[in-house]
Design an enzyme around this catalytic site. Structure first.
Site, PDB file in Angstrom:
ATOM      1  N   ASP A  98     -10.424   7.397   4.222  1.00 42.77           N
ATOM      2  CA  ASP A  98     -10.157   7.005   5.611  1.00 42.77           C
ATOM      3  C   ASP A  98     -11.453   6.934   6.409  1.00 42.77           C
ATOM      4  O   ASP A  98     -11.443   6.572   7.576  1.00 42.77           O
ATOM      5  CB  ASP A  98      -9.186   7.994   6.267  1.00 42.77           C
ATOM      6  CG  ASP A  98      -7.742   7.606   5.997  1.00 42.77           C
ATOM      7  OD1 ASP A  98      -7.502   6.486   5.517  1.00 42.77           O
ATOM      8  OD2 ASP A  98      -6.848   8.428   6.262  1.00 42.77           O
ATOM      9  N   GLU A 152     -20.960 -13.518  14.906  1.00 46.82           N
ATOM     10  CA  GLU A 152     -20.536 -12.492  13.939  1.00 46.82           C
ATOM     11  C   GLU A 152     -19.456 -13.038  13.006  1.00 46.82           C
ATOM     12  O   GLU A 152     -19.446 -12.748  11.812  1.00 46.82           O
ATOM     13  CB  GLU A 152     -20.005 -11.259  14.683  1.00 46.82           C
ATOM     14  CG  GLU A 152     -21.100 -10.442  15.321  1.00 46.82           C
ATOM     15  CD  GLU A 152     -20.550  -9.327  16.219  1.00 46.82           C
ATOM     16  OE1 GLU A 152     -21.114  -8.228  16.215  1.00 46.82           O
ATOM     17  OE2 GLU A 152     -19.558  -9.584  16.954  1.00 46.82           O
ATOM     18  N   LYS A 211       0.871  -1.187   0.000  1.00 51.16           N
ATOM     19  CA  LYS A 211       0.000   0.000   0.000  1.00 51.16           C
ATOM     20  C   LYS A 211       0.903   1.231   0.000  1.00 51.16           C
ATOM     21  O   LYS A 211       1.700   1.416   0.924  1.00 51.16           O
ATOM     22  CB  LYS A 211      -0.880  -0.034   1.252  1.00 51.16           C
ATOM     23  CG  LYS A 211      -1.747   1.185   1.489  1.00 51.16           C
ATOM     24  CD  LYS A 211      -2.623   0.916   2.720  1.00 51.16           C
ATOM     25  CE  LYS A 211      -3.379   2.103   3.217  1.00 51.16           C
ATOM     26  NZ  LYS A 211      -4.059   1.820   4.502  1.00 51.16           N
ATOM     27  N   TRP A 212       0.776   2.051  -1.015  1.00 49.52           N
ATOM     28  CA  TRP A 212       1.624   3.246  -1.194  1.00 49.52           C
ATOM     29  C   TRP A 212       0.827   4.460  -0.739  1.00 49.52           C
ATOM     30  O   TRP A 212      -0.056   4.935  -1.441  1.00 49.52           O
ATOM     31  CB  TRP A 212       2.018   3.367  -2.664  1.00 49.52           C
ATOM     32  CG  TRP A 212       2.859   4.540  -3.032  1.00 49.52           C
ATOM     33  CD1 TRP A 212       2.653   5.845  -2.720  1.00 49.52           C
ATOM     34  CD2 TRP A 212       4.056   4.528  -3.828  1.00 49.52           C
ATOM     35  NE1 TRP A 212       3.628   6.642  -3.265  1.00 49.52           N
ATOM     36  CE2 TRP A 212       4.507   5.850  -3.965  1.00 49.52           C
ATOM     37  CE3 TRP A 212       4.790   3.512  -4.471  1.00 49.52           C
ATOM     38  CZ2 TRP A 212       5.637   6.197  -4.693  1.00 49.52           C
ATOM     39  CZ3 TRP A 212       5.919   3.869  -5.198  1.00 49.52           C
ATOM     40  CH2 TRP A 212       6.338   5.193  -5.302  1.00 49.52           C
ATOM     41  N   ASP A 265      -7.046   9.023  -8.723  1.00 51.58           N
ATOM     42  CA  ASP A 265      -7.134   9.581 -10.070  1.00 51.58           C
ATOM     43  C   ASP A 265      -6.659   8.564 -11.089  1.00 51.58           C
ATOM     44  O   ASP A 265      -6.067   7.538 -10.749  1.00 51.58           O
ATOM     45  CB  ASP A 265      -6.337  10.890 -10.148  1.00 51.58           C
ATOM     46  CG  ASP A 265      -4.869  10.707  -9.787  1.00 51.58           C
ATOM     47  OD1 ASP A 265      -4.182   9.945 -10.475  1.00 51.58           O
ATOM     48  OD2 ASP A 265      -4.413  11.332  -8.803  1.00 51.58           O
TER      49      ASP A 265
HETATM   50  C1  DGJ Z   1      -3.588   7.088   5.918  1.00 49.33           C
HETATM   51  C2  DGJ Z   1      -4.236   5.885   5.308  1.00 49.33           C
HETATM   52  O1  DGJ Z   1      -5.316   6.253   4.536  1.00 49.33           O
HETATM   53  C3  DGJ Z   1      -4.638   4.929   6.403  1.00 49.33           C
HETATM   54  O2  DGJ Z   1      -5.326   3.848   5.874  1.00 49.33           O
HETATM   55  C4  DGJ Z   1      -3.392   4.488   7.143  1.00 49.33           C
HETATM   56  O3  DGJ Z   1      -2.580   3.756   6.278  1.00 49.33           O
HETATM   57  C5  DGJ Z   1      -2.665   5.689   7.677  1.00 49.33           C
HETATM   58  N1  DGJ Z   1      -2.433   6.677   6.683  1.00 49.33           N
HETATM   59  C6  DGJ Z   1      -1.343   5.278   8.287  1.00 49.33           C
HETATM   60  O4  DGJ Z   1      -0.586   6.341   8.684  1.00 49.33           O
END
Ligand code: DGJ
Length: 732
Positions: free
Chosen positions: A549, A615, A477-478, A535
């Site tokens: 988020d 659950e 995840k970047w 984008d």
């Molecule tokens: C922002 C991301 O959107 C979150 O999912 C998480 O990875 C945090 N940063 C970590 O700092």
């Protein structure tokens, strides 16, 4: 033939499946835009362009006896500043003598099979048989500055892409003070602009506004495409809806500053321009140097917004995203961020992963906090080596343990950032964007690395690839958690500082390209504090992007609704998280959270061990359900059945390409006492086929479900949800 040129008339026509686009060289040599809209029989449409002598709209010198001819009122194909077009222009060039004018005159054209490429920039791609390119060269009347206009045509998808190259053919340097990618002049008003605004944790809220006199301008000067405005807009007839009306999508394939501007001019024509935002931009070109603009992808629909989205989804799945995962089943993931934030140990992560394994999760992702000194957001960014206190057996040791559970393993990185409290900053304070003698703006205690510097990119490539070499990593995840400010690059001379923001983006792209090329088996997910860089540029490198988020299911319905206008469902990162939700405090059922997360990549963002056995069993069923409908959801057609921003029920539908199966989701946003009955009109089914609903006995004709509707049960409780599975059982 998608592109037709009448050399005698100097008429250029592009036909796609349902649209026609036409340009013509005027008798004075300017390239006029004639028409873009519903497909027409082939003919010269320039009779539509009319002139009348209007005060305060001058004529080019050669046309001084022809007073109706004005660059200010005639539709332009690529408008320039300084020569009497007072509307929003695309290009502003400053010459060595300080003058700022450019009058472009048609010079030549060429057509070839396949789609043009833009060196170092993301762009739609296609095979030779799938696309055609038209290139038109224009040249400034007084100097040797040339502009090459690119048109990429993917006929069957109603797609016309545009970009251009500006070439300094003079013997002295020039500055580009503004260099947008395109202009479209519509000989009409009564058009709306749909844009997608927001903020952190509430991205891509659809807004619809009439384009009127005065500029309607949206954009970003944040250095990224931003949470606040997305680089995607739709222009449409005032009365256009999901299934009717002329609509024009414009998606910018770029992840930095952008501008999309529309205005109705003095004679009620509508101008639209799009490209890199001119604020802070100034590009220096030596003689023989050139500048290439990023691409804008236009999609046309003569039958509403739905078709715009369907075409973008197909286009981006098949002609933009390059990752193999766009056509492979991606694993259901569990991310530890909301469960632990920075506070974890190897043991804790393994236990959380085991919880995921129990319900059928296939990939465990370790988020922020595993590297350098990173126990909070105040330190550590840039130090891409394992924090051995948290992970005593290294990232490789944890990866092995996770793989030992029969799961895949992923990590989080934020390459573009640097904490002041980091070894990297102590060693290379000059590597970040910072202006001498100024204290920089900080956000989350972090500064931004100068990605235009090759040494910075080299460091990042080496340190990140070192981790990827020693640990078996299946997913990355970047992330990118702040906007750019104090943009000043130590390696650039003063007269090139206006290039720094764009060079930053090019640097990011170069690093992404290198990493994804060398690690093609890794599933890469883009992220920027959620969906701050959602984008088309990023999708060229990464098949999915963390959407927001905000993991609250009800908020997510609006966010995902807005996102769906341009971006395919398979690219929308979405997870089930705990209740009460950490961002809103709202409680929704597990079913509703799963229903919403399923309309995306589907995963979990919580410690599954906190769930009851009942659950957990429900989660197992959700994962099975998602896997069962994976193909329809990820590769099928997506329909918005209601507008959750204004209606009390959110409903959306997936249908496979043959109309054999459909998955419909409904969420009650406002449940009422003594509620009226509700029905929804389905889409995309075969009108003459019979369908079962949830494998029931009763048969429903596709046509009836689409025109008369499908009954919804009376929904009760807090934000209840219901999914329906429709299966074609008999063809009519
Ligand atoms: C922002 C991301 O959107 C979150 O999912 C998480 O990875 C945090 N940063 C970590 O700092």
């Amino acid at each position: 033939m998608a592109i037709i040129v009448d050399e005698n008339k100097q008429l250029f026509t592009i036909h796609t499946k349902t649209s026609t686009y036409q340009m013509k060289v005027s008798e004075y040599g300017h390239l006029l835009h004639i028409y873009y809209g519903n497909k027409l029989e082939h003919m010269d449409l320039s009779y539509l362009v009319r002139g009348v002598n209007r005060g305060f709209s001058g004529t080019p010198y050669e046309a001084k006896e022809d007073r109706p001819y004005s660059l200010d009122t005639y539709p332009q194909e690529y408008s320039t500043y300084g020569v009497g077009d007072y509307r929003s222009t695309c290009l502003s060039v400053e010459h060595e003598d300080g003058s700022q004018a450019l009058e472009l005159i048609y010079e030549s054209y060429q057509i070839y099979d396949g789609k043009y490429k833009l060196e170092g920039l993301p762009a739609v791609w296609a095979k030779e048989t799938e696309a055609q390119t038209l290139e038109i060269t224009l040249k400034d009347k007084a100097t040797g500055v040339k502009v090459l206009l690119y048109y990429g045509v993917l006929e069957y998808l109603d797609v016309i892409t545009r970009a251009c190259k500006i070439y300094n053919g003079t013997s002295t340097p020039i500055y580009l003070n503004k260099a947008l990618s395109c202009c479209v002049d519509f000989l009409q008003n009564k058009m709306d602009l749909l844009s997608f605004h927001g903020r952190h944790a509430m991205e891509r809220v659809m807004q619809r506004k009439e384009i009127e006199h005065g500029k309607l301008s949206i954009g970003s000067i944040r250095g990224t495409s931003s949470h606040q405005q997305n680089p995607f807009v739709i222009l449409c007839d005032n009365n256009a809806g999901e299934t009717y009306g002329n609509c024009y999508g414009a998606s910018f394939v770029y992840s930095g500053n952008f501008l999309a501007e529309a205005e109705v001019d003095q004679i009620n024509h509508t101008r639209f321009v799009m490209g890199i935002h001119p604020e802070g931009f100034r590009y220096y070109l030596e003689p023989q140097e050139e500048f290439v603009t990023p691409e804008v992808v236009f999609v046309y629909s003569n039958s509403g917004l739905e078709q715009i989205s369907l075409k973008y989804h197909d286009l981006y799945r098949n002609h933009l995203i390059r990752s193999k995962f766009v056509h492979e089943r991606k694993p259901v993931l569990l991310n530890n961020w909301e469960a632990t934030e920075f506070h974890f140990t190897e043991e804790k992560l393994v236990e959380i992963a085991k919880g995921g394994k129990e319900i059928g999760v296939e990939l465990f992702v370790m988020d922020d906090g595993w590297f350098g000194k990173r126990d909070s957001d105040t330190s550590g960014l840039g130090d891409w080596f394992c924090n051995m206190e948290k992970l005593p057996s290294g990232v490789e040791g944890l990866a092995e343990k996770i793989h030992g559970l029969g799961m895949k393993f992923g990590i989080w990185i934020e390459p573009e950032m640097i904490s002041e409290d980091s070894n990297l900053y102590r060693n290379h304070p000059e590597w970040c964007l910072k202006i001498p003698n100024r204290t920089p703006n900080v956000e989350r205690y972090q500064l931004v690395l100068d990605m235009s510097r090759p040494d910075v990119r080299e460091y990042l490539y080496d340190s990140i690839s070192q981790i990827l070499e020693i640990a078996k990593v299946d997913y990355v995840k970047w992330d990118m958690n702040r906007n750019l400010s104090d943009v000043w690059s130590q390696l650039l001379p003063a007269n090139r500082q206006g290039e720094a923001s764009h060079r930053y983006v090019l640097g990011v792209y170069e690093l992404m390209e290198r990493l994804i090329t060398n690690y093609p088996n890794i599933l890469w997910e883009g992220c920027s504090g959620g969906g701050g860089r959602f984008d088309a540029g990023i999708l060229y490198y990464m098949p999915q992007i963390w959407c927001s988020d905000d993991t609250d299911a009800i908020e997510r319905i609006s966010i995902q609704y807005g996102t769906s206008f341009a971006y395919p469902i398979s690219s929308i990162g979405s997870h089930v998280s705990v209740v009460p939700n950490q961002q809103t405090g709202r409680t929704t059922t597990l079913d509703t959270r799963a229903t919403v997360a399923m309309s995306g990549t589907f995963g979990y963002e919580m410690d599954i061990r906190t769930l009851s056995e009942e659950e957990k069993e429900r989660c197992r069923q959700h994962i099975e359900q998602f896997k069962m409908h994976y193909n329809v959801i990820q590769y099928g057609d997506y329909y918005r059945l209601t507008n959750p921003l204004t209606e009390e029920i959110a409903a959306w539908q997936f249908v496979d390409k043959e109309g054999k199966e459909s998955f419909v989701s409904v969420v009650g946003l406002h449940v009422r006492a003594n509620a009226p009955f509700n029905r929804i009109l389905l889409r995309g089914l075969n009108p003459t086929s019979y369908y079962t609903i949830d494998n029931g006995e009763e048969l429903y004709l596709g046509d009836c479900l689409m025109k008369a509707g499908m009954n919804l049960p009376i929904l009760m409780g807090d934000y209840p949800s219901k999914n329906f599975y429709l299966k074609e059982v008999r063809k009519g």
